[in-house]
Design an enzyme around this catalytic site. Structure first.
Site, PDB file in Angstrom:
ATOM      1  N   ASP A 160       1.067  -1.224   0.088  1.00 59.25           N
ATOM      2  CA  ASP A 160      -0.146   0.083  -0.012  1.00 59.25           C
ATOM      3  C   ASP A 160       1.019   1.193  -0.111  1.00 59.25           C
ATOM      4  OD1 ASP A 160      -1.839   2.068   0.768  1.00 59.25           O
ATOM      5  OD2 ASP A 160      -3.215   0.545   1.557  1.00 59.25           O
ATOM      6  N   LYS A 164      -1.007  10.087   0.363  1.00 58.41           N
ATOM      7  CA  LYS A 164      -0.819  11.215   1.126  1.00 58.41           C
ATOM      8  C   LYS A 164       0.193  11.466   2.019  1.00 58.41           C
ATOM      9  CE  LYS A 164      -6.011  11.687   1.036  1.00 58.41           C
ATOM     10  NZ  LYS A 164      -7.111  11.833   1.978  1.00 58.41           N
ATOM     11  N   THR A 232       0.100  -9.639 -12.616  1.00 61.06           N
ATOM     12  CA  THR A 232      -1.146  -9.891 -12.144  1.00 61.06           C
ATOM     13  C   THR A 232      -2.278  -9.141 -12.778  1.00 61.06           C
ATOM     14  OG1 THR A 232      -0.936  -8.290 -10.294  1.00 61.06           O
ATOM     15  CG2 THR A 232      -0.166 -10.541 -10.028  1.00 61.06           C
ATOM     16  N   TYR A 234      -3.813  -6.943 -11.018  1.00 58.66           N
ATOM     17  CA  TYR A 234      -3.607  -5.621 -10.561  1.00 58.66           C
ATOM     18  C   TYR A 234      -2.673  -4.810 -11.253  1.00 58.66           C
ATOM     19  CZ  TYR A 234      -2.122  -1.967  -7.370  1.00 58.66           C
ATOM     20  OH  TYR A 234      -1.588  -0.750  -6.645  1.00 58.66           O
TER      21      TYR A 234
END
Length: 253
Positions: A160, A164, A232, A234
């Protein structure tokens, strides 16, 4: 230790399906709620195979002793190079890379039960024997369940990015984590990371280069394990969106 003994070494029993149960496997700073209910077929496969192929580990409470390191030789039933994949998701890369290297044992770490259940079902369907699963916080796994200088490789694919600025401290690959990874690698062992987020790529490059026990290498370097990843779904979406994937390879000095 074998599969049953491994289960005895964890600090908590297998939790229920409720989403709130996921929270004890992740630090609060990195938790993102996800649905975790299993299908009937996934549940049946889980109940049949998890006691032998998986273990769950919770985060030790302050002052509580953590679990003992896993005896990978007994768990897999052989002596072989061991690779730890952190954040395996549904296990697409895990399964494909393990199938390509049957002589390498792979431990896949993930907090979300549904992703592990999908991988477990694929392992059963494809009859793959060199993958074991751990459900838990990867930092706890690295700190307690993995002995120093015991891994031939560590893989962290598409963590991840927490884009921000105020959330950058939540990124998994921080200097302390990379140092822990380096400590768990054998001399010559490989740390392989990939991201499609340019800001996180800069961050990963910075913390990797700052770790004195690691040296940057290329895929052309003679390495003890394969560094060829499957593409993949993703990653395909990232390519379609115009996001470039940055690959990192370091080797323990």
């Amino acid at each position: 230790m074998g599969g049953e003994a491994c289960s005895a070494a964890v600090s908590a029993p297998e939790p229920p399906d409720a989403d709130r149960s996921e929270q004890r496997y992740l630090p609060a700073s990195t938790f993102r709620s996800r649905r975790s209910a299993l299908s009937d077929a996934q549940r049946q496969t889980w109940e049949r195979l998890w006691p032998r192929l998986g273990l769950s580990v919770g985060t030790p409470a302050p002052g509580e002793a953590g679990p003992e390191p896993v005896d990978t030789r007994a768990w897999f039933g052989r002596q072989a190079p061991v690779v730890l994949e952190i954040g395996c998701g549904t296990g697409t890369s895990t399964l494909a890379m393990a199938q390509e290297e049957p002589g390498v044992d792979v431990i896949a770490v993930e907090v979300y039960r549904r992703g592990l259940a999908q991988l477990l079902s694929a392992i059963d369907r494809e009859r793959v024997g060199n993958i074991r699963l751990i459900r838990g916080n990867a930092i706890v796994v690295l700190e307690y369940l993995i002995a120093p200088a015991s891994l031939t490789g560590v893989r962290v694919f598409f963590p991840d990015p927490w884009p921000k600025a105020r959330h950058h401290k939540r990124r998994f690959l921080q200097p302390n984590t990379v140092g822990l990874i380096a400590d768990r690698l054998l001399p010559g062992g490989v740390f392989h990371a990939a991201t499609d987020h340019p800001g996180y790529a800069e961050h990963i490059a910075e913390v990797g280069e700052a770790e004195p026990r690691l040296r940057r290498v290329t895929a052309e370097t003679a390495l003890p394990i394969s560094v060829v990843r499957p593409t993949t779904k993703y990653e395909s979406k990232a390519h379609q969106a115009g996001s470039a994937v940055t690959e990192f390879l370091w080797q323990r000095r």
